[in-house]
Design an enzyme around this catalytic site. Structure first.
Site, PDB file in Angstrom:
ATOM      1  N   ASP A   7       0.805  -1.220   0.000  1.00  0.00           N
ATOM      2  CA  ASP A   7       0.000   0.000   0.000  1.00  0.00           C
ATOM      3  C   ASP A   7       0.838   1.270   0.000  1.00  0.00           C
ATOM      4  O   ASP A   7       0.426   2.286  -0.565  1.00  0.00           O
ATOM      5  CB  ASP A   7      -0.967  -0.005   1.190  1.00  0.00           C
ATOM      6  CG  ASP A   7      -2.072  -1.039   1.011  1.00  0.00           C
ATOM      7  OD1 ASP A   7      -2.447  -1.299  -0.141  1.00  0.00           O
ATOM      8  OD2 ASP A   7      -2.553  -1.579   2.012  1.00  0.00           O
ATOM      9  N   TYR A  11      -9.923  -0.787   2.818  1.00  0.00           N
ATOM     10  CA  TYR A  11      -9.374  -0.732   4.172  1.00  0.00           C
ATOM     11  C   TYR A  11      -9.054   0.694   4.596  1.00  0.00           C
ATOM     12  O   TYR A  11      -8.701   1.541   3.768  1.00  0.00           O
ATOM     13  CB  TYR A  11      -8.083  -1.558   4.269  1.00  0.00           C
ATOM     14  CG  TYR A  11      -8.275  -2.928   4.894  1.00  0.00           C
ATOM     15  CD1 TYR A  11      -8.600  -3.068   6.240  1.00  0.00           C
ATOM     16  CD2 TYR A  11      -8.123  -4.086   4.140  1.00  0.00           C
ATOM     17  CE1 TYR A  11      -8.765  -4.318   6.810  1.00  0.00           C
ATOM     18  CE2 TYR A  11      -8.292  -5.349   4.701  1.00  0.00           C
ATOM     19  CZ  TYR A  11      -8.612  -5.455   6.037  1.00  0.00           C
ATOM     20  OH  TYR A  11      -8.783  -6.689   6.604  1.00  0.00           O
TER      21      TYR A  11
END
Length: 740
Positions: A365, A450
């Site tokens: 990420d 998320y």
């Protein structure tokens, strides 16, 4: 053009007034980003064949560590004097694409006499991909939604074109495609109303798009699982291996189409009430306010914060999010350096389903998207409670203009329970309670489904803690009726949440009383002498065995050892405590966050995320023309297929120097293995992972002995009883616990 160095004198100062920089590590301002990209545009137009540019990133290229410390008057050795300051030239770095050809470039610029000048321009090697931008992720959804084949496939399972939504992900690893193509995989969902939770309606196919060409180039259909009898399952195809590219890959999956579940699983109150008329929010929760009638106890000067003897620089970075630098502590008038730089440098989220294309789901990420680029604009009284100070952040858009996130970093104080306490239980004895106040520097990032919350905590006893909180919505895939799910959990009918791990790499650049630092590895072991022996008659003896890590090749990669309670201390061997005789140090407390990488050592994810193999990495810091060793999986992460040359694994393997009494950098690996639960659906309650840095023989004694006792006159009995003049009394001796 492979590489070009120049001293271009493109003048952009007339368009953008250069703001005064308070600190050499201050991030680029929005005006500076605009000026840098304009300089690059003008330079490429005048000196190259590049005719159309899309910017990918643009950030400060930090000056050398010693130059910064000299400028701030921070010594580099115990009890030493600061080095003589030198002129610091402010520099910027930017990656961008030639839109017409597809090549990626890196440019370095310097600010001289308030004019930005291109110092170097280099074409990146073929297959080297800068991070995926916010605009590319949004464009992925548009490309997929407008593709006729995707529309037809969605129509077959009852989804109209306007209901198609896509989370763009980096392709991960897929060697069926050339490295030169800039790719995304699109995880598809249906949305049946404007704010419907789209993750409740996953689709059963995965398009792959060429980001630069803006078109779908392939569609994968994951196979399904079937009951085989006696508790065994089998795949609908003979292998988990990716199949050759084809215009129609559905027959290979050997399964029926699976329509998305239609039942809503919303998280917005109005939609929950619409789906279930009996839904109502709790009405028995009384208000709880955080009040500081005299204001906050910290001060800010630009990006520099002072609080309770701590001093630090706080900056926004498009990749790491929060970056804390030049952290010092005022120890009775002596300014003691502790950490030069702290950040969460990388994270990997590998999923455990082996059937293709699910193995492509292992997101980096930070390196693939940039946690700063994904950061939220925070809301007062919601994301942060109390009296809040916010810092803004800015990153570059494709056009070269700065996108500003106004309230991206939140700074505040909060009560942290009891700091220390003791009561003399004897008649007439006195007692004292001191409550802990902590400083919080935080950020919230949304990466598709998320949410990640970065919390940096500073305490009055010299502790520093980095806490990562995970929430948001599970990444899910559709499951057929009665389909077994050996690698996931059915959290709601037809919704399969795959097992996965969240693995973080915390970068620690220490400067404990100077730049020459070491790492001491400690093991706590029982005595070899048996019970009943003269050396260990009661059998209870144990000792601590210390070892200084010396060689980068032999000692630079370390595992945690549960059996021996292995732990590590960052130490300055050149300064010892007056009483213990031990080197001044900070202990790394991370046992609760240690986890193994569950993928095979030679797996795709393990080859790309070498940092995940070990819990501790120690390397010598080496600063080059483009900065220090920052990123454990390399500077350019998307679509890597092997361990990058500039990764922590390579640094350790190829390093031949000492890591004892040197300028070192540590990478700490921590995280959690997430086995989803129905209780994680439709939105997951926060899960916590943290690492604590705890002083050990660093201070003379408890540094918080001068923190005043708490006598909060606004605290009251909940039910109007058991209170005496606003203070809870000690039942043993009647003396107020908070008394001096």
């Amino acid at each position: 053009m492979d590489a070009l160095s120049t001293a271009s004198t493109v003048n952009v100062s007339s368009g953008y007034k250069h703001a005064k920089v308070e600190h050499p590590l201050d991030p680029l301002t929005p005006d500076e980003i605009n000026a840098v990209t304009l300089t690059i545009r003008r330079y490429t137009a005048e000196h190259t064949d590049i005719r159309a540019v899309n910017f990918n990133n643009c950030a400060l290229l930090p000056p050398s560590k010693r130059a910064v410390l000299a400028a701030l008057g921070i010594p580099v050795s115990p009890s030493g004097k600061p080095e003589t300051p030198s002129t610091i030239i402010r520099k910027a770095e930017s990656d961008f694409f030639d839109v017409l050809i597809g090549f990626a470039y890196n440019a370095v610029l310097a600010l001289e006499d308030e004019v930005w000048k291109v110092e170097s321009l280099q074409r990146l090697p073929e297959g080297t991909q800068p991070q995926i931008t916010v605009e590319e992720l949004i464009h992925c959804e548009t490309v997929v939604r407008n593709d006729p084949k995707v529309q037809a496939l969605a129509k077959q399972v009852g989804v109209e074109p306007h209901q198609i939504f896509a989370d763009g992900w980096a392709i991960g690893w897929d060697d069926r495609f050339p490295k030169s193509q800039r790719l995304q995989q699109a995880l598809l969902f249906a949305r049946y109303s404007q704010h419907d939770n789209l993750y409740a309606h996953p689709l059963d196919f995965v398009p792959v798009i060429d980001s630069l060409a803006g078109k779908v180039i392939h569609i994968d259909f994951p196979p399904s699982w079937r009951e085989k009898g006696e508790g065994r399952v089998e795949l609908s195809m003979s292998t988990t291996q990716p199949q050759p590219l084809s215009d129609n890959s559905f027959p290979v999956a050997n399964r029926a189409r699976i329509p998305p579940p239609l039942t809503p699983h919303d998280f917005l109150p109005d939609l929950m009430e619409k789906a279930d008329p009996t839904y109502k929010e709790r009405d028995d929760l009384k208000p709880l306010h955080v009040v500081q009638p005299e204001g906050v106890s910290f001060t800010m000067k630009g990006h520099v914060l002072e609080w309770q003897k701590w001093n630090m620089h706080i900056a926004y970075n498009h990749r790491e999010g929060i970056v804390l630098s030049t952290i010092t502590y005022n120890d009775h008038g002596e300014i003691r350096p502790i950490f030069y730089r702290l950040s969460i440098a990388e994270m990997a989220v590998p999923y455990g389903a082996p059937e293709y294309p699910h193995p492509r789901k292992f997101a980096f990420d930070s390196g693939e998207y940039g946690m700063g680029s994904m950061a939220n604009e925070l809301s007062l009284g919601c994301d942060c409670l109390g009296k809040i100070h916010y810092l803004p952040g800015a990153y570059v858009t494709h056009s070269g203009t700065a996108h500003v996130i106004k309230n991206v970093i939140c700074i505040h104080e909060e009560d942290a329970g009891v700091l220390w306490k003791h009561s003399d239980f004897r008649p007439g004895g006195r007692s004292r309670t001191v409550r802990s106040r902590r400083l919080v520097v935080s950020m919230v990032c949304t990466v598709a489904n998320y949410e990640y919350i970065w919390n940096y905590y500073f305490y009055q006893d010299g502790n520093i803690e980095i806490e990562i909180r995970m929430t948001g919505i599970l990444q899910v895939y559709v499951a057929g009726s009665d389909e077994p799910t050996p690698y996931g959990i059915i959290v709601a009918p037809g919704i399969n949440a795959h097992y996965h791990q969240h693995i973080f790499s915390v970068r620690v650049d220490p400067m404990l009383d100077g730049l020459q630092n070491s790492v001491i590895e400690s093991e706590i072991v029982g005595l070899d002498a048996p019970t009943g022996s003269s050396e260990n008659f009661a059998g209870n003896g144990f000792v601590i065995k210390d070892r200084v890590l010396k060689s980068q090749v032999e000692d630079g990669a370390r595992d945690f050892d549960w059996a021996n309670e292995r732990r590590w201390r960052i130490a300055n061997l050149n300064k010892t405590h007056y009483a213990s005789g031990k080197p001044v140090s900070y202990t790394i407390m991370m046992k609760g966050a240690v986890l193994p990488l569950l993928a095979k050592p030679d797996s795709w994810v393990a080859r790309r995320a070498s940092f995940a193999h070990k819990q501790l990495w120690v390397v010598r810091d080496e600063e080059g023309p483009k900065g220090p060793r920052l990123f454990p999986s390399g500077k350019y992460v998307p679509q890597t297929r092997e361990e990058p040359k500039d990764s922590v694994g390579k640094w350790v393997k190829e390093g031949n120097g000492s890591i004892e009494n040197e300028d070192i950098v540590l990478f700490l690996t921590l995280g959690t293995t997430h086995i989803p639960r129905p209780e994680d659906w439709p939105v997951m309650p926060v899960e916590h992972v943290s690492v604590l840095f705890k002083p050990s023989s660093f201070f003379t004694n408890n540094p918080s002995m001068d923190v005043p006792g708490t006598k909060d006159s606004r605290s009251q009995s909940a039910f109007g009883t058991d209170i005496a003049n606003g203070q809870h009394t000690n039942a043993t001796n009647g003396t107020a616990c908070c008394a001096n």
